[in-house]
Design a protein around this motif. Structure first.
Motif, short mmCIF file in Angstrom:
data_model
loop_
_atom_site.label_atom_id
_atom_site.label_comp_id
_atom_site.label_asym_id
_atom_site.label_seq_id
_atom_site.Cartn_x
_atom_site.Cartn_y
_atom_site.Cartn_z
N VAL A 205 0.86 -1.18 0.00
CA VAL A 205 0.00 0.00 0.00
C VAL A 205 0.90 1.23 0.00
N HIS A 206 0.64 2.16 -0.90
CA HIS A 206 1.45 3.37 -1.04
C HIS A 206 1.46 4.14 0.29
N LEU A 213 -0.30 -1.99 -4.76
CA LEU A 213 0.56 -2.59 -5.77
C LEU A 213 0.74 -4.06 -5.45
N SER A 214 0.55 -4.92 -6.44
CA SER A 214 0.69 -6.36 -6.22
C SER A 214 2.15 -6.71 -5.92
N PRO A 295 7.36 -9.76 1.58
CA PRO A 295 6.65 -8.77 0.79
C PRO A 295 5.20 -9.19 0.53
N GLY A 296 4.27 -8.32 0.96
CA GLY A 296 2.86 -8.61 0.79
C GLY A 296 2.18 -9.20 2.01
N ALA A 315 -2.09 -10.66 8.00
CA ALA A 315 -2.58 -9.62 7.10
C ALA A 315 -1.80 -9.69 5.79
N ASN A 316 -2.43 -9.27 4.71
CA ASN A 316 -1.80 -9.34 3.39
C ASN A 316 -1.36 -7.96 2.92
#
Length: 459
Positions: A205-206, A213-214, A295-296, A315-316
């Motif tokens: 998340v920005h 962004l994936s 990451p993610g 959380a993702n």
């Protein structure tokens, strides 16, 4: 496992839901799932999501990152318990040619081997493991950052070495050993090396805008033992129950307790690290577990062995809600709102008159102690007034006891009898002599006892 929300008060359930709702909103996580276990049963589960349609639940997989390390540590301790390795063995004994020097298995488990925290570039968490096909590619030209055994320095490559150790000794892949020796016995059928639907997708998340962004989900190759796994809240609560109580199909209760003992001091006073487990102390409680991130995804698992409460939060999102803090707070919410009801007092099933005669007051010099009889022929030695060294001792078949904590851990307590073979002269604890009276006349007190006895100032 099935959820049993009725086990918790409505006010407690609302407090748990409120906490994860704030975490998902404030942390701007696409989704967040959480669950709490009490006394071996799932007591509550909840989820929050930004998406429409099917919400994630306790069967939705998330990547758990470094919680994977705890699974790897269990596999290594199984090798030790089977007599295939010793924790003091240098890694080279079982896995030669790594370039890690003479670091020991114990040091690797507790992150005190002095190895680097990360692999050489590129960033291993966001690139395929095929870029690091050999251990030399994981360790780089300068594997050791610090002298072994001197300090805690978290090392992802260190757990890669432990995974390779498991493969070398077992003769199967790390993932096969994990599946056969931990996941199947514990019924963790939704814990896997790769994602299996239903699973969450990883997002970034920005930092300055509500856009996403994936994130790629790479196979980590040799680094898998440090952070590969995907799992669910349901499966991780099963794992937490095992870490709290042990399971002889996987690892005994004494071995999981060993995992919870600090292996090396960390640089913060309120935390520590055992053998594959993080330790956090504060406000009169001790929590064990592990955090995880790739990451993610972010993940947290904590349990309070005293209260028998565990919590998992997943959380993702790459950076967002502090899920390890949230998981610890979920444990605290339940433990404070609905503290565990103690088991009823019950007398010992039988009494040994000879052991019973040893209970009561003993003196080490002029220090007074109380000896209390415990189940299974154990004893507890407690200093009067609460200050001084005490410990619990477990019974050995040779008629002695072994200290289980702090100063007396591993030390031997034994009964020393007089020449008549019957009456007790004193207790010996690592050369310390405990007598029924302070400096008891006639007892084998080191240095002897003044024949003039006790006296006042006028003497």
């Amino acid at each position: 496992m099935t959820s049993s929300d009725e086990d918790l008060l409505a006010s407690t359930r609302r407090a748990l839901l409120h906490r994860i709702a704030r975490a998902q909103r404030d942390g701007r996580a696409p989704s967040l799932v959480a669950a709490v276990q009490r006394q071996g049963r799932v007591a509550w589960s909840g989820a929050r999501s930004c998406g429409e349609g099917r919400a994630p639940d306790d069967d939705t997989q998330y990547r758990i990152g470094s919680i994977t390390k705890t699974f790897t540590a269990v596999l290594v301790l199984r090798l030790r318990d089977e007599g295939l390795i010793d924790l003091d063995d240098p890694l080279e004994k079982h896995l030669p040619g790594t370039g890690a020097g003479t670091v020991t298995v114990f040091q690797l488990l507790g992150h005190s081997a002095g190895l680097g925290a990360e692999t050489p570039a590129p960033w291993w968490e966001r690139t395929p493991g095929s870029l690091r096909p050999q251990l030399a590619d994981v360790l780089g030209d300068r594997p050791k950052m610090h002298p072994a055994g001197h300090r805690h320095h978290y090392s992802n490559p260190g757990y890669t070495l432990l995974g390779s150790l498991v493969e070398a000794v077992r003769g199967v892949s790390w993932e096969e050993a994990l599946r056969r020796e931990i996941l199947q016995p514990l019924g963790m059928h939704r814990t896997t090396g790769g994602p299996v639907p239903p699973h969450a997708s990883g997002w970034a998340v920005h930092p300055w805008a509500d856009v996403m962004l994936s994130e790629p989900a790479e196979d980590l190759g040799l680094m898998a033992p440090a952070g590969q796994l995907w799992s669910t809240t349901n499966d991780l609560l099963r794992f937490a129950a095992f870490l709290a109580e042990g399971d002889d199909r996987v690892l005994s209760a004494s071995s999981v307790r060993e995992m919870r003992a600090p292996a090396a001091p960390t640089e913060t006073g309120s935390s520590g690290y055992g053998l594959g487990l993080q330790i956090v102390t504060g406000a009169g409680t001790v929590l064990f577990g592990h955090s995880g991130s790739l990451p993610g995804f972010v993940a947290g698992l904590w349990f309070d062995a005293e209260e028998d409460v565990a919590a998992v939060v997943l959380a993702n999102v790459t950076s967002g809600p502090p899920v390890t803090t949230v998981a610890a707070e979920l444990v605290r919410i339940v433990a404070e709102a609905e503290p565990r009801i103690p088991e009823p007092w019950r007398p010992l099933p039988e009494v040994d008159e000879e052991l019973l005669a040893l209970t009561g007051i003993w003196h080490w010099g002029t220090h007074t102690f109380t000896l209390v009889l415990l189940p299974d022929r154990g004893v507890r030695l407690t200093p009067s007034g609460g200050s001084g060294r005490g410990a619990v001792f477990t019974w050995r078949q040779d008629g002695t006891w072994e200290g289980q904590s702090d100063y007396y851990a591993g030390e031997t307590l034994r009964v020393v009898r007089r020449e008549d073979g019957g009456s007790v002269d004193h207790l010996d604890l690592g050369s310390f002599v405990f007598t029924r009276e302070p400096y008891e006349a006639g007892a084998a007190v080191p240095g002897g006892v003044d024949a003039a006895g006790w006296r006042g100032l006028a003497d």
